[in-house]
Design an enzyme around this catalytic site. Structure first.
Site, PDB file in Angstrom:
ATOM      1  N   TYR A 132      10.980 -12.658 -14.850  1.00 31.17           N
ATOM      2  CA  TYR A 132      11.332 -12.480 -13.433  1.00 31.17           C
ATOM      3  C   TYR A 132      10.348 -13.235 -12.537  1.00 31.17           C
ATOM      4  O   TYR A 132      10.751 -14.058 -11.703  1.00 31.17           O
ATOM      5  CB  TYR A 132      11.342 -10.984 -13.070  1.00 31.17           C
ATOM      6  CG  TYR A 132      11.315 -10.720 -11.570  1.00 31.17           C
ATOM      7  CD1 TYR A 132      12.408 -11.047 -10.770  1.00 31.17           C
ATOM      8  CD2 TYR A 132      10.184 -10.170 -10.956  1.00 31.17           C
ATOM      9  CE1 TYR A 132      12.384 -10.822  -9.387  1.00 31.17           C
ATOM     10  CE2 TYR A 132      10.156  -9.940  -9.577  1.00 31.17           C
ATOM     11  CZ  TYR A 132      11.256 -10.266  -8.804  1.00 31.17           C
ATOM     12  OH  TYR A 132      11.221 -10.053  -7.446  1.00 31.17           O
ATOM     13  N   THR A 166       8.057 -12.707  -3.986  1.00 26.99           N
ATOM     14  CA  THR A 166       7.325 -11.530  -4.449  1.00 26.99           C
ATOM     15  C   THR A 166       5.853 -11.829  -4.709  1.00 26.99           C
ATOM     16  O   THR A 166       5.495 -12.981  -5.014  1.00 26.99           O
ATOM     17  CB  THR A 166       7.972 -11.021  -5.762  1.00 26.99           C
ATOM     18  OG1 THR A 166       7.112 -10.065  -6.367  1.00 26.99           O
ATOM     19  CG2 THR A 166       8.192 -12.142  -6.773  1.00 26.99           C
ATOM     20  N   ASP A 167       5.034 -10.781  -4.622  1.00 27.27           N
ATOM     21  CA  ASP A 167       3.606 -10.946  -4.960  1.00 27.27           C
ATOM     22  C   ASP A 167       3.412 -11.162  -6.466  1.00 27.27           C
ATOM     23  O   ASP A 167       2.341 -11.566  -6.910  1.00 27.27           O
ATOM     24  CB  ASP A 167       2.790  -9.735  -4.487  1.00 27.27           C
ATOM     25  CG  ASP A 167       3.246  -8.397  -5.072  1.00 27.27           C
ATOM     26  OD1 ASP A 167       4.219  -8.368  -5.840  1.00 27.27           O
ATOM     27  OD2 ASP A 167       2.617  -7.362  -4.747  1.00 27.27           O
ATOM     28  N   GLU A 168       4.479 -10.898  -7.263  1.00 24.49           N
ATOM     29  CA  GLU A 168       4.331 -10.981  -8.721  1.00 24.49           C
ATOM     30  C   GLU A 168       4.067 -12.412  -9.196  1.00 24.49           C
ATOM     31  O   GLU A 168       3.621 -12.631 -10.317  1.00 24.49           O
ATOM     32  CB  GLU A 168       5.557 -10.375  -9.420  1.00 24.49           C
ATOM     33  CG  GLU A 168       5.774  -8.946  -8.986  1.00 24.49           C
ATOM     34  CD  GLU A 168       6.758  -8.141  -9.828  1.00 24.49           C
ATOM     35  OE1 GLU A 168       6.988  -8.492 -10.990  1.00 24.49           O
ATOM     36  OE2 GLU A 168       7.278  -7.152  -9.295  1.00 24.49           O
ATOM     37  N   LYS A 194      10.894 -16.476 -10.018  1.00 26.19           N
ATOM     38  CA  LYS A 194      10.626 -16.455  -8.566  1.00 26.19           C
ATOM     39  C   LYS A 194       9.578 -17.523  -8.224  1.00 26.19           C
ATOM     40  O   LYS A 194       9.669 -18.182  -7.183  1.00 26.19           O
ATOM     41  CB  LYS A 194      10.133 -15.071  -8.118  1.00 26.19           C
ATOM     42  CG  LYS A 194      11.161 -13.952  -8.209  1.00 26.19           C
ATOM     43  CD  LYS A 194      12.363 -14.129  -7.300  1.00 26.19           C
ATOM     44  CE  LYS A 194      12.050 -13.933  -5.838  1.00 26.19           C
ATOM     45  NZ  LYS A 194      13.291 -13.943  -5.003  1.00 26.19           N
TER      46      LYS A 194
HETATM   47  P1  NAD Z   1      18.554  -6.116  -5.429  1.00 22.61           P
HETATM   48  O1  NAD Z   1      18.684  -6.377  -6.890  1.00 22.61           O
HETATM   49  O2  NAD Z   1      18.675  -4.731  -4.914  1.00 22.61           O
HETATM   50  O3  NAD Z   1      19.627  -6.988  -4.619  1.00 22.61           O
HETATM   51  C1  NAD Z   1      19.928  -8.311  -4.968  1.00 22.61           C
HETATM   52  C2  NAD Z   1      21.236  -8.676  -4.291  1.00 22.61           C
HETATM   53  O4  NAD Z   1      21.523 -10.045  -4.596  1.00 22.61           O
HETATM   54  C3  NAD Z   1      22.433  -7.854  -4.778  1.00 22.61           C
HETATM   55  O5  NAD Z   1      23.225  -7.446  -3.685  1.00 22.61           O
HETATM   56  C4  NAD Z   1      23.203  -8.821  -5.670  1.00 22.61           C
HETATM   57  O6  NAD Z   1      24.596  -8.568  -5.696  1.00 22.61           O
HETATM   58  C5  NAD Z   1      22.879 -10.148  -4.996  1.00 22.61           C
HETATM   59  N1  NAD Z   1      22.973 -11.281  -5.926  1.00 22.61           N
HETATM   60  C6  NAD Z   1      22.476 -11.385  -7.173  1.00 22.61           C
HETATM   61  N2  NAD Z   1      22.801 -12.577  -7.707  1.00 22.61           N
HETATM   62  C7  NAD Z   1      23.507 -13.254  -6.758  1.00 22.61           C
HETATM   63  C8  NAD Z   1      24.099 -14.529  -6.707  1.00 22.61           C
HETATM   64  N3  NAD Z   1      24.055 -15.350  -7.749  1.00 22.61           N
HETATM   65  N4  NAD Z   1      24.726 -14.903  -5.581  1.00 22.61           N
HETATM   66  C9  NAD Z   1      24.811 -14.055  -4.511  1.00 22.61           C
HETATM   67  N5  NAD Z   1      24.284 -12.832  -4.510  1.00 22.61           N
HETATM   68  C10 NAD Z   1      23.638 -12.424  -5.627  1.00 22.61           C
HETATM   69  O7  NAD Z   1      17.151  -6.765  -5.031  1.00 22.61           O
HETATM   70  P2  NAD Z   1      16.176  -6.398  -3.831  1.00 22.61           P
HETATM   71  O8  NAD Z   1      15.199  -5.401  -4.315  1.00 22.61           O
HETATM   72  O9  NAD Z   1      16.965  -6.124  -2.620  1.00 22.61           O
HETATM   73  O10 NAD Z   1      15.394  -7.769  -3.666  1.00 22.61           O
HETATM   74  C11 NAD Z   1      15.773  -8.725  -2.669  1.00 22.61           C
HETATM   75  C12 NAD Z   1      14.815  -9.891  -2.731  1.00 22.61           C
HETATM   76  O11 NAD Z   1      13.480  -9.440  -2.511  1.00 22.61           O
HETATM   77  C13 NAD Z   1      14.787 -10.586  -4.103  1.00 22.61           C
HETATM   78  O12 NAD Z   1      14.681 -11.971  -3.882  1.00 22.61           O
HETATM   79  C14 NAD Z   1      13.542 -10.061  -4.774  1.00 22.61           C
HETATM   80  O13 NAD Z   1      13.014 -10.992  -5.678  1.00 22.61           O
HETATM   81  C15 NAD Z   1      12.628  -9.870  -3.566  1.00 22.61           C
HETATM   82  N6  NAD Z   1      11.593  -8.844  -3.730  1.00 22.61           N
HETATM   83  C16 NAD Z   1      11.945  -7.546  -3.983  1.00 22.61           C
HETATM   84  C17 NAD Z   1      10.934  -6.593  -4.102  1.00 22.61           C
HETATM   85  C18 NAD Z   1      11.276  -5.127  -4.327  1.00 22.61           C
HETATM   86  O14 NAD Z   1      10.343  -4.315  -4.451  1.00 22.61           O
HETATM   87  N7  NAD Z   1      12.528  -4.725  -4.370  1.00 22.61           N
HETATM   88  C19 NAD Z   1       9.588  -6.948  -3.966  1.00 22.61           C
HETATM   89  C20 NAD Z   1       9.287  -8.284  -3.740  1.00 22.61           C
HETATM   90  C21 NAD Z   1      10.290  -9.229  -3.598  1.00 22.61           C
HETATM   91  P1  TYD Z   2       9.432  -1.412 -10.885  1.00 21.33           P
HETATM   92  O1  TYD Z   2       9.962  -0.431  -9.894  1.00 21.33           O
HETATM   93  O2  TYD Z   2      10.319  -1.843 -12.007  1.00 21.33           O
HETATM   94  O3  TYD Z   2       8.878  -2.655 -10.086  1.00 21.33           O
HETATM   95  P2  TYD Z   2       7.950  -3.906 -10.610  1.00 21.33           P
HETATM   96  O4  TYD Z   2       8.019  -3.979 -12.071  1.00 21.33           O
HETATM   97  O5  TYD Z   2       8.624  -5.055  -9.947  1.00 21.33           O
HETATM   98  O6  TYD Z   2       6.568  -3.637 -10.077  1.00 21.33           O
HETATM   99  O7  TYD Z   2       8.137  -0.784 -11.543  1.00 21.33           O
HETATM  100  C1  TYD Z   2       7.040  -0.355 -10.749  1.00 21.33           C
HETATM  101  C2  TYD Z   2       5.953   0.087 -11.706  1.00 21.33           C
HETATM  102  O8  TYD Z   2       6.420   1.248 -12.395  1.00 21.33           O
HETATM  103  C3  TYD Z   2       5.630  -0.942 -12.772  1.00 21.33           C
HETATM  104  O9  TYD Z   2       4.244  -0.887 -13.053  1.00 21.33           O
HETATM  105  C4  TYD Z   2       6.405  -0.459 -13.981  1.00 21.33           C
HETATM  106  C5  TYD Z   2       6.405   1.047 -13.812  1.00 21.33           C
HETATM  107  N1  TYD Z   2       7.588   1.762 -14.362  1.00 21.33           N
HETATM  108  C6  TYD Z   2       7.397   2.866 -15.194  1.00 21.33           C
HETATM  109  O10 TYD Z   2       6.248   3.282 -15.495  1.00 21.33           O
HETATM  110  N2  TYD Z   2       8.497   3.501 -15.670  1.00 21.33           N
HETATM  111  C7  TYD Z   2       9.760   3.075 -15.391  1.00 21.33           C
HETATM  112  O11 TYD Z   2      10.742   3.700 -15.902  1.00 21.33           O
HETATM  113  C8  TYD Z   2       9.950   1.955 -14.520  1.00 21.33           C
HETATM  114  C9  TYD Z   2      11.321   1.463 -14.164  1.00 21.33           C
HETATM  115  C10 TYD Z   2       8.818   1.327 -14.024  1.00 21.33           C
END
Ligand code: NAD
Ligand code: TYD
Length: 352
Positions: free
Chosen positions: A159, A133-135, A163
């Protein structure tokens, strides 16, 4: 030939599997623990696809991982599995340390052992690809330049710290053992199948139920939004063309404040699903207490992936959000099943 992915029942992982089989028939072994955010029904449309194998299990379980590698002999691993929600990492960080750090360590060790046993050709072609993630880069001020791959790691939440730790482990396994690794750090994804604890689906489902739409603090925090299908195409390209040991930033060129994001969703809903009282959904927006350690701004510079791999996002925020809102409207059953006790408990705890 087969690739092994983890977390393929989650939001990005399941979109990746669906996207993969639109382009190729190469086998996927999908390992997922099915935590609260994993939903195997996301892959229902592939239930008759004999090239997709599902193994329920955790990356915290080395014996299970070892057997999966021995049985399927993948040419590559892509790790999507993670605990992924910042707010949950604040209220209960332990799972994040377990899965995002120890789990990745397990996966790296099992992958290394397997990779070392391969013959030269397969060894050179093997890839261990970690989705991050960019975070990890921390927060930017309004006029700071966007994140580049060589920005320092300054994570602010449990988080992002977990990461960041996993990225460091992956890098070390490349430098120390020569494991051919890839890392990509992407911005906030949006699209179908996202668990409704995250901002965009939460806003859509609350609006549809005439519930308040919660904005943390002033809502001026900025995120760069990447449509999930664009992310999937980037992952495929990086797997194909990325250089071992390298990191790639993947962004959507869509910087928006949270208020802009929520307003845009309300505008789409006002048009395609007007409220019965004909008032705007924007009236449901409420400002609530801010998230502790809330990062003000993320922004991605994607020039490396564009110049080296020729990837750029196709979807604008407006076109992507229109598709996303429509998807949630067309899939009420998917949402209904997620409204579990676990989800209700989380909503009560987080939004009291
Ligand atoms: P998500 O929470 O929707 O999915 C995570 C999946 O991992 C789920 O299916 C869960 O069952 C599985 N999981 C969790 N713990 C596990 C374990 N111990 N063993 C096996 N499986 C396990 O998350 P996502 O949004 O799909 O994110 C996927 C990846 O992308 C993550 O690594 C996250 O850090 C990264 N990412 C997500 C975002 C975003 O905006 N969603 C942005 C940047 C990076
Ligand atoms: P989120 O979807 O949780 O992603 P991330 O924290 O990984 O960026 O949140 C996106 C943005 O929205 C973040 O700045 C937090 C804000 N946010 C709210 O303002 N209200 C909410 O209820 C949630 C879940 C997030």
């Amino acid at each position: 030939m087969a690739i092994l992915i983890t977390g393929g029942a989650g939001f990005i992982g399941s979109n990746f599997v669906l996207d993969w089989f639109e382009k190729t028939n190469e086998e996927i072994i999908n390992i997922d623990a099915l935590t609260y955010s994993g939903n195997i029904k996301n892959l229902e449309s592939l239930k008759n696809n004999s090239n997709l194998f599902f193994l329920q299990g955790s990356i915290n379980d080395k014996t299970f991982l070892k057997k999966a590698f021995e049985d399927f002999k993948p040419r590559a691993v892509i790790n999507f599995a993670a605990e992924s929600h910042v707010d949950r990492s604040i209220s209960s960080p332990e799972n994040f340390i377990q899965t995002n750090i120890i789990g990745i360590f397990n996966l790296l060790e099992i992958s290394r052992e397997y990779w070392e046993s391969l013959v030269l050709d397969s060894k050179n072609n093997f890839r261990f690809y970690h989705i991050s993630t960019d975070e990890v880069y921390g927060e930017l001020k309004p006029d700071d330049p966007s994140f580049k791959e060589d920005n320092p790691y300054i994570p602010n939440s449990p988080y992002s710290a977990s990461k960041a730790s996993s990225d460091h482990l992956v890098r070390a396994w490349n430098k120390t053992y020569g494991l051919p690794t890839l890392i990509s750090n992407c911005s906030n994804n949006f699209g179908p199948f996202q668990y409704p604890e995250k901002l965009i689906p939460l806003c859509i489902i609350n609006a549809l139920q005439n519930k308040e739409i919660p904005i943390y603090g002033d809502g001026k925090q900025v995120r760069d939004w990447l449509y999930v299908k664009d992310h999937c195409s980037a992952v495929r390209k990086i797997l194909d063309k990325g250089l071992p040991g390298e990191t790639y930033n993947v962004g959507g060129n869509n910087e928006k404040t949270n208020l802009e994001v929520v307003s845009c969703i309300c505008d789409v809903l006002n048009k395609i699903r007007p409220r019965e009282n004909n008032k705007s959904y924007k009236e449901l927006i409420v400002h609530i207490e801010d998230r502790p350690g809330h990062d003000k701004r993320y922004s991605i510079n994607s020039s490396k992936i564009f110049e080296n791999i020729n990837w750029a996002p196709k979807e604008s925020f407006e076109s992507g959000i229109y598709k996303t809102v429509n998807w949630y409207l067309e899939n009420p059953e998917w949402l209904k099943e997620l409204m579990s006790e676990e989800f209700k408990k989380w909503m009560e705890f987080q939004y009291k």
